[in-house]
Every structure is written in C-alpha cells, then in structure tokens.
Design a protein around this motif. Structure first.
Motif, PDB file in Angstrom:
ATOM      1  N   GLY A 159       0.843  -1.194   0.000  1.00 29.47           N
ATOM      2  CA  GLY A 159       0.000   0.000   0.000  1.00 29.47           C
ATOM      3  C   GLY A 159       0.881   1.247   0.000  1.00 29.47           C
ATOM      4  N   GLN A 160       0.629   2.160   0.909  1.00 28.43           N
ATOM      5  CA  GLN A 160       1.443   3.369   1.003  1.00 28.43           C
ATOM      6  C   GLN A 160       2.870   3.053   1.429  1.00 28.43           C
ATOM      7  OE1 GLN A 160      -0.121   6.305   3.646  1.00 28.43           O
ATOM      8  NE2 GLN A 160       1.390   7.873   3.083  1.00 28.43           N
ATOM      9  N   VAL A 161       3.029   1.945   2.134  1.00 32.62           N
ATOM     10  CA  VAL A 161       4.343   1.541   2.583  1.00 32.62           C
ATOM     11  C   VAL A 161       4.599   0.106   2.086  1.00 32.62           C
ATOM     12  CG1 VAL A 161       3.431   0.707   4.785  1.00 32.62           C
ATOM     13  CG2 VAL A 161       5.852   1.224   4.572  1.00 32.62           C
ATOM     14  N   THR A 162       5.843  -0.157   1.692  1.00 26.73           N
ATOM     15  CA  THR A 162       6.219  -1.485   1.193  1.00 26.73           C
ATOM     16  C   THR A 162       7.312  -2.054   2.086  1.00 26.73           C
ATOM     17  OG1 THR A 162       5.688  -0.869  -1.083  1.00 26.73           O
ATOM     18  CG2 THR A 162       7.132  -2.790  -0.752  1.00 26.73           C
ATOM     19  N   LEU A 163       7.069  -3.284   2.570  1.00 28.50           N
ATOM     20  CA  LEU A 163       8.036  -3.951   3.449  1.00 28.50           C
ATOM     21  C   LEU A 163       7.973  -5.451   3.189  1.00 28.50           C
ATOM     22  CD1 LEU A 163      10.055  -3.812   5.813  1.00 28.50           C
ATOM     23  CD2 LEU A 163       8.105  -4.090   7.365  1.00 28.50           C
TER      24      LEU A 163
END
Length: 926
Positions: A165-169
């Motif tokens: 989403g807004q952050v990728t991990l």
C-alpha cells in the motif's frame, strides 16, 4: 548461499531438533543439550551443490521480480535479509536430509515376563513398548505445519513481515534476547510474550502511527529452540534441545519412551516446581485421546516414574500382553479384558484361569467363571489371566471323507444312516475326476512347422487363448497359459535332459545332434519339429530334419572305430532295446527326426472305488476307545442292502476308499493291457475278470499274417519292480565287494606303482558301479514260444495284470552281430546259415575279443552262452542255428594283459632268487 553442510543437516534430522524450515540465510543445527551454531555450506558437498543448482535460479528470478520499485515508501532493513519467497528447502532436498529409521534392540525380559513365559510357554510383550522401537526420523514438527494462534513469541523467533500500500516492506526480523525487533523508520518494537494471533494487530497499530493506507501480513519463519529435561525411567534421559512447537508426546517419543521398568500411565510434566499433568499414554494407545498433551516451554521437566502394578493376559484374547494398571486394587477382570481388546471369536466364554502369587510366598491357580460375579474379581499386581479356545469338537455332526464328491462334515439327526450321506452313485465321483476329464478335451497344437508370434520375452504369445504373463497366481490360469508339452520342437517325454534318442537305439548329446533348447541350454528330447526359441530355426528346419540322423550314424561309426564311449541310452526303461520294441519304429524314447511321437494314451484319471470295503470310525462314549465298523459299499449304494446300511452316531467318521488306498484282489482291479504291433486290432483293452493273454488276443481279432510270435515281448510292471529291486541288491553287493577289494589292495601295495594301480582299479570299479546303478529293469517275461509259433493257441494262458504290455513285431529280415568283431552290423537272415557264418560276415572276432564267453540273444528273450552249450552236437557253438531277430554278442576280454604281467612278476622273482644264490655262493666260497 545456503549455510549448513550435509553432515550437520543429517545430524539435525537424527537429533530431532530442527524446529521449522531453515531460512536460506541461516540453518542452525541443534545438538543434544546444546544450542545451535551456524556453519557454512561446503562447496564440495554434492547435496549443497545440488541445492544451489535448484534454489539459486529461483532466487535470482525472484530477485529480478522484486527489482520493480513499488508506489509509495519502501522500507529497507538495516541488516541483510533474504526475500520471503523460497524460504523452505525443496522437498527433494528435505528428503535427502532424512536418515533411515533406526530400530532399537529388544529389551531383556523382566522377571515378570520370564515368569509368564514359564507358565504359558510364550513370551508376552509389554503393552506399548513396541511403539518406541522405531524412533522418529525427525523430532521437530513438520515444516509445513502452521503455527497455532496461541503460540507465544520469544527470543530467536523469526517474524516474516510483509506490508503493501502506502508503505512497502518484505523482510525477516529475528526477536532479540530483549524480546524486540527493529523495523526501519518505525524503531524497536517489543513483541516477546505476545501470542501469535496478537502480533499482527499490534504491529499494524505501531506502524499506523507513521503510515496510513497500508495492509500488513505477519508469518512465522524459523522458530526458537527450547531446552527441556527428561528424567526418571526414560530410555534416553538427559537435557534435550527441541523445537518450541514440541509437545509432551513429541518429547516422549524422541527419548525412546519409558524403559521396561518405567510407567506408561503416569508420565508427569512439571513446570516451575509444579505438576501440570499426569499423562496416561494408554489413553493415546487405546482410544487415540491426546487431549492432555501440553506444549512444552523452556525449562520443563518430564518425569517418568517406575512402573506400577502389572498383570498378564494370555491365550485367546485379541491383544495378549503385559498391562500396567492405573492403580492397585481397583481393576477387575472386566477392565483388564477391555485393555486386551476383548476375547477372540474362538475363545471359550465359560471360565478363565487366574494365576496369582499369594502373599509373595507361592503361586496359586484359580478358575474364575466369566459371569457378572467373576468379571468383577479384583486383580492384583503379578496376576496372570489365561483364556483357552473352544475345543475343536462339533456338536451333532458326522464326517465324510475319502473318495467322494463332497467330503466334509454334515449335520447329524436321529436315525441317520450311511445312505443319507451317499444317496446315489454320483456322490462317489471325486471333483478331481471331472477336472481331469475336462482337461482331456483341451486343444493341442498339431505338427505344423510354424511358430507363434513371440512376446518381448521370447515366449509364444498365446496358449489356449490366454496371453502369457496374464495367468496371475490362479493355478487354473497358470495351467492354461503354461507351455504345451506337445508343441513342436518343445520338450516332451521324460528322460535324460542331456541326451537325444534315435530309433536305432543310439544316444547322442543334444549338442552333437544339432538340437538345443529354447534358452540355448540342453533340453529333453523333442519331436523333431521347429524350435521356436531359435531365431534361425525356420531357415535350417529342413536341413536339421535329415542332419540329425546322419550325425548320429557318424558318431556311432567313430565311436566303434576309435573306442569312443557314447553317453548311456535311456535308462528309464532298459539299457538294451528289444527286437520287438525296435520293430515298432517311433516311440517316446527312440523317435527320429521327421516322425511323430506318441501323444495320446488311455489311463485312469482317478483310481476306481473300492466297492467291497468302507468303514465307520467311532469313539465309544463309555471308555473313549476307537473302533472300526466295516461295511460293503457296493451292497449299500448299488444294491440297497439294508443290512449294510449302518446307523450313524454323532462324531462318526465315514471313510470311502479307492482301489489305490488298499490293495484289492486282481479280479477286482481295473486292468488296462496294451496290445501293440501285428494284431488285427492293436490297442488298449480293459481286461475282463479271469481273462488270460490268449483270450484277450483272440478277442482283439488275432494276429496278422506277418506276425512274428517267437520275437514277441511281454512286459509287466510288477515284474519290473521285482527285477529292479534284485538289480539294486546285486549292485549293492558288487559295490561292497569292490570297496573291500580296494581296501585290501591299498594295504598290500609296497611301492608307488602298486598304489597307482590300486587307485586306477578303484576308480574303474566306481565308474562301473555308477553305470550299473543307472541300469533299469525291463519287466520282460520270456514266454518260451517255439521259433515256428504262429497260432494264438500256442500262447500261454497267462493271467493279466494292470499295465501289461504285449508287443508282437513283424518277421524281421536280419540277424545282428555286436561286440568285439571287426564289423558290427546286421545281416540278411538266411535259414541255411549258422552262427559261424554270420561271424565270418562280420570279419570274425578281433584281438580284444573273449571268444569263450560269446552268447546269443534270441528274439524271444532267451540267451544261449558258449560256456554252457554242448559241443557233442555238430561243430559246437559255431553250428548254432539262428532265427530272425537274433543277436550274436562277442564280449571284450577284460582280463587281457594279466597273463603277461604275471610272467613278468615270476621272472623278476626268479631273477632275485638267482642273485641271492650267487651272493651266497660267493660268501661261502670266501
């Protein structure tokens, strides 16, 4: 690079301490009682190289897929990590790391087991001990098993966190000793002590403080290891480093379970000084109940106490064994029989034998009825229960056995008689009779020089419509798909497997005759047709058809000229073929190429019924003695005689005999006699009661005009057996005399030459004895017919037996001269010639002949010897008149050379005496 050599990986599998699947960056190897250590993969290890070939291309492809920059922020881990894809080892590599299962040796029997064995005669196992003889190949739970929601996160656990989403991990995080993980741009997060189902919402809440519009997924990677202690009566006690997913049952299995002195019913799990559970392994073994199996935590103690009260259950129970009681003085016979899975279907339900040690002083035996009161009997430590099976006795039954269609047991009813068991004649025809009769109608291959199509194994593809190889295990299908004995070129008839037989009585090795078996080895004599097992047989068929007999004649000539010893002839019947048999041409043992072998015969499929005798076997109820009640079967079944229709009682055994079971008079036997040769109707005849040979020949239509009655041959099976017995006794006597003579000669030898001569003589004697043991009697009876016999009335009134064979040849046109002559041959018969004339035609006796022991074998079977022939009539033996079919035999002189040896010995003795006298004279003269 995959870290962890093959040796360490196998050790991990054996010690059962690898928890979940190892990551590609780390593969900790657990040792007994120790922590894991990281090792690198040896490039020279084939397993490591194979793994790199399989996994690295996948990793490169996955890395290429991950190079695409997603939309939004990308959180990079502060330490090198491995992508989540491909975190598990390939299945093939995992299977390579599993070592073969070890089988523990049997434990020595306990004193209680030995006592039970002395009482019952059988060593009973301890119930449940067999379960631990095969330790598991891996102690850790399966790598693919998901983590339960109540799993507690702790140090060394690995979390696989993915966010999008807004952050990728997409990274791995190992929980530190402080119980924290470091997430980029988020910071340290304390996760130790959380349950697995609480981790995801907790981390999402922590990351939600900085980011919006994202989703999060948390999985478990490599799990931590824990250390537990196994003490007490364990087979392998000590400190164990195991997977954090392990439970109490896992630990029991990895330690090998309790010893024979350990308890299976009171396994205790202690934590922080408190007992958490008292685990009963019988719940798992008997009912599959694993509800008390608790997960283990670091520092847990598993204690196996000594075994409790034990009882043994033997005999007719489903699971005979030695069982441990849950508590003393609280288990009844009913409870223990339930542990043993109950009684078998043949167990006696009346009573059980209870053996007990009374007050630790002596053993006692009590019989307890298996009723409600007896089943409530309380058992004590050391008791032995033994149940017996029901007796093999049938209530109200009679048994029918022997030569009947349906042998078996039949229900008895009052007033039952023999006729109730045997209502008609058809009840006496056995099933084997009909089976063999039906086999007579099976088709046979005819003599056509063609080959069937072959399967990949070189075998003809079809036999009676059943493909070869599809017969299965059923004997009937195997019979229908087996090799037909009458196929052309395939073995038929019995005899020496290395000899081929020809019509002139000469026997040759099959290699010399140009005939070999399907597999290239020597086989039995064939009918001269195609051998479909030989690829080039079709092209050489016509050549072999005539070459076989030519080779035989050449071998015979070479053997007579060079002294070659040919293999012995067919010794299953006789060592010399009679004139009558030779005149018939093709037989089983003397078939030539291009002629047919006999295929059809008439014989009894099953022995006939003995109508004169049958018997009832009855046991007396008063004194249990057995008596026999004979009756006449024919009068019961055929005539309906009520006096022989005896009444039956329960337990009677009725036996119906055949004529093969008990020898009956000749008049009652079924007799088949063969008439072959010059008869008007040659064939196989059934002999009527009291019928003689003369009467049978007359019934067969008499003789043909060309019949040579003087040269006929009459053979009898019973006579052959007696002759063979006498021959065997004679050979045994010769062997005894030869051994005695060889021993005496060896003791009398005074030099090396005598020893060698004695050894050669003994070897020659053994060779002669071996050949004599292969000789077979013919069973011929000499009828002593006159040479001019031509009428049936001249035949003797000889009573006939089953198996008799009467052969009457046509008048032969030759007289044979064999033995030590210059030309062994057959010469045309001339009534004006005498024995000396035929000898001159053969060139006379050679220098190796023993003329004083010459003899004549008459066509009728009689023998005239020169030793016993009178010289007062005519010119002696040379003036003997011969008849067609006679054979003159001049034997070899086996004693030739002994006279010269004797002269030499005498000369040596005389010479020695002369030397001694000369020496004496010289001494006396001085």
């Amino acid at each position: 690079m995959w870290s962890g050599s093959m040796r360490h990986a196998v050790g991990c599998a054996i010690l059962l301490s690898c928890g979940a699947a190892a990551s590609l960056a780390q593969l900790p190897v657990q040792t007994l009682g120790g922590s894991g250590q990281q090792v690198t993969c040896d490039p020279a290890d084939p397993t490591c190289a194979a793994y790199n070939q399989q996994v690295q291309p996948q990793q490169m492809q996955q890395n290429q897929q991950q190079t695409t920059v997603p939309q939004g922020a990308v959180l990079q881990p502060t330490s090198p990590t491995t992508p989540l894809q491909g975190t598990q080892l390939p299945i093939q590599t995992q299977q390579q790391l599993v070592t073969p299962e070890l089988r523990l040796p049997l434990d020595p029997p306990t004193e209680f087991q030995q006592m039970v064995a002395n009482s019952t005669g059988k060593m009973l196992p301890i119930y449940g001990a067999k379960l631990f003889r095969n330790p598991p190949s891996t102690f850790a739970p399966a790598n693919q098993v998901p983590v339960t929601p109540d799993y507690v996160i702790g140090p060394n656990d690995e979390l696989l966190i993915q966010a999008w989403g807004q952050v990728t991990l997409n990274s791995r995080f190992v929980v530190s000793r402080a119980g924290e993980i470091l997430i980029p741009q988020v910071g340290t997060v304390h996760v130790a002590g959380l349950r697995f189902d609480q981790v995801q919402p907790f981390l999402k809440a922590q990351m939600g403080k900085l980011f919006r519009n994202f989703d999060l997924s948390v999985n478990m990677g490599q799990l931590k290891s824990i250390q537990v202690f196994v003490v007490g009566q364990a087979r392998r006690p000590g400190s164990w480093t195991i997977s954090s997913l392990s439970t109490l049952v896992n630990a029991i299995f990895v330690t090998g379970g309790p010893t024979p002195q350990g308890s299976l019913r009171h396994i205790q799990l202690k934590r922080a000084g408190k007992q958490l559970v008292d685990f009963d392994l019988y719940d798992l073994l008997l009912r599959g109940d694993k509800s008390n199996d608790l997960p283990l935590l670091p520092g847990d103690v598993i204690y196996i106490p000594p075994v409790g009260p034990q009882v043994a259950v033997a005999g007719s129970v489903k699971v005979p064994a030695i069982y441990e009681l849950k508590a003393a003085d609280s288990n009844t016979i009913s409870d223990v029989l339930e542990l043993a899975a109950g009684l078998t279907n043949v167990a006696s339900g009346e009573k059980v034998r209870l053996e007990r040690v009374d007050q630790r002083q002596m053993r006692s035996i009590t019989e307890v009825p298996l009723d409600a009161r007896g089943m409530a009997t309380v058992l004590e430590d050391g008791d032995l229960l033994e149940l017996v099976a029901v007796a093999n006795q049938y209530k109200d039954a009679v048994t029918l056995r022997g030569n009947v269609a349906n042998p078996g047991r039949y229900g008895w009813k009052p007033g039952m008689r023999i006729r109730d068991l045997l209502p008609n004649k058809e009840a006496l025809i056995t099933r084997d009779y009909w089976l063999k009769r039906s086999q007579l109608g099976q088709p046979m291959m005819t003599y056509v020089p063609t080959c069937l199509p072959l399967n990949p194994y070189g075998i003809p593809n079809l036999r009676y419509g059943v493909p070869v190889g599809e017969g299965g295990e059923d004997p009937y299908w195997q019979y229908s798909s087996m090799r037909n004995a009458y196929l052309t070129g395939l073995p038929v008839a019995s005899g020496d497997s290395s000899v081929n037989y020809f019509s002139d009585g000469v026997s040759l090795p099959r290699s010399a005759a140009g005939v070999s078996g399907v597999d290239g080895n020597l086989q039995r004599a064939t009918d001269g047709g195609l051998d479909c097992g030989k690829p080039n047989e079709v092209s050489t068929y016509l050549n072999n058809l005539y070459a076989v007999q030519t080779n035989a004649q050449q071998m015979q000539t070479q053997g007579s000229m060079q002294g070659t010893t040919l293999p012995m002839q067919d010794t299953t019947t006789s060592n010399r073929m009679s004139t009558a048999s030779a005149s018939l041409g093709t037989t089983v043992s003397n078939a030539t190429a291009g002629q047919f072998l006999p295929k059809n015969d008439i014989k009894l499929n099953e022995p006939d019924i003995d109508w004169s005798y049958a018997v009832i076997e009855r046991q007396s109820k008063a004194n249990l003695t057995t008596s026999l009640l004979p009756f006449n079967l024919g009068r019961v079944v055929l005539e309906g005689d009520a006096s022989q229709n005896l009444e039956l009682l329960p337990g009677d055994v009725v036996t119906i005999f055949s004529k093969a079971d008990i020898r009956v008079p000749q008049s009652q036997q079924t007799r088949f006699v063969r008439l072959e040769g010059e008869f008007v109707s040659s064939g196989i005849y059934s002999v009527r009661p009291g019928e003689t040979l003369r009467q049978l020949v007359q019934r067969a239509g008499g003789l043909t005009p060309e019949a040579y009655l003087y040269g006929s041959e009459f053979t009898r099976e019973s006579t052959r057996r007696v002759q063979q017995q006498r021959l065997n006794e004679y050979v045994d006597q010769i062997a005894l005399q030869a051994n005695t003579a060889a021993t005496n000669n060896a003791g009398a030898a005074i030099n090396a030459q005598d020893v060698a001569a004695a050894a050669a003589q003994r070897a020659q004697a053994q060779n002669i004895i071996t050949n004599l043991r292969q000789a077979r009697a013919t069973g011929r009876i000499v009828l002593e017919l006159p040479p001019d016999a031509s009428d049936i009335s001249q035949l003797p009134d000889l009573p006939l037996e089953d198996g008799d064979r009467f052969i009457v040849p046509r008048v032969p046109s030759t007289v044979s001269v064999d033995g030590a002559v210059y030309n062994q041959n057959s010469f045309l018969y001339d009534p004006h010639r005498r024995l000396g004339d035929y000898m001159r035609l053969a060139g006379g006796a050679n220098r190796d002949a023993d003329k004083n022991r010459a003899y004549v074998i008459r066509a009728g079977g009689a023998v005239i010897s020169k030793q016993y022939s009178s010289s007062l009539r005519g010119s002696g033996f040379d003036s003997v008149r011969l008849y067609p079919g006679d054979t003159v035999v001049i034997p070899l002189n086996l004693d030739k050379g002994k006279t010269m040896r004797l002269i030499v010995d005498i000369a040596q003795i005389v010479g020695q005496f002369g030397i001694a006298i000369a020496a004496a004279n010289t001494v006396l003269g001085q």
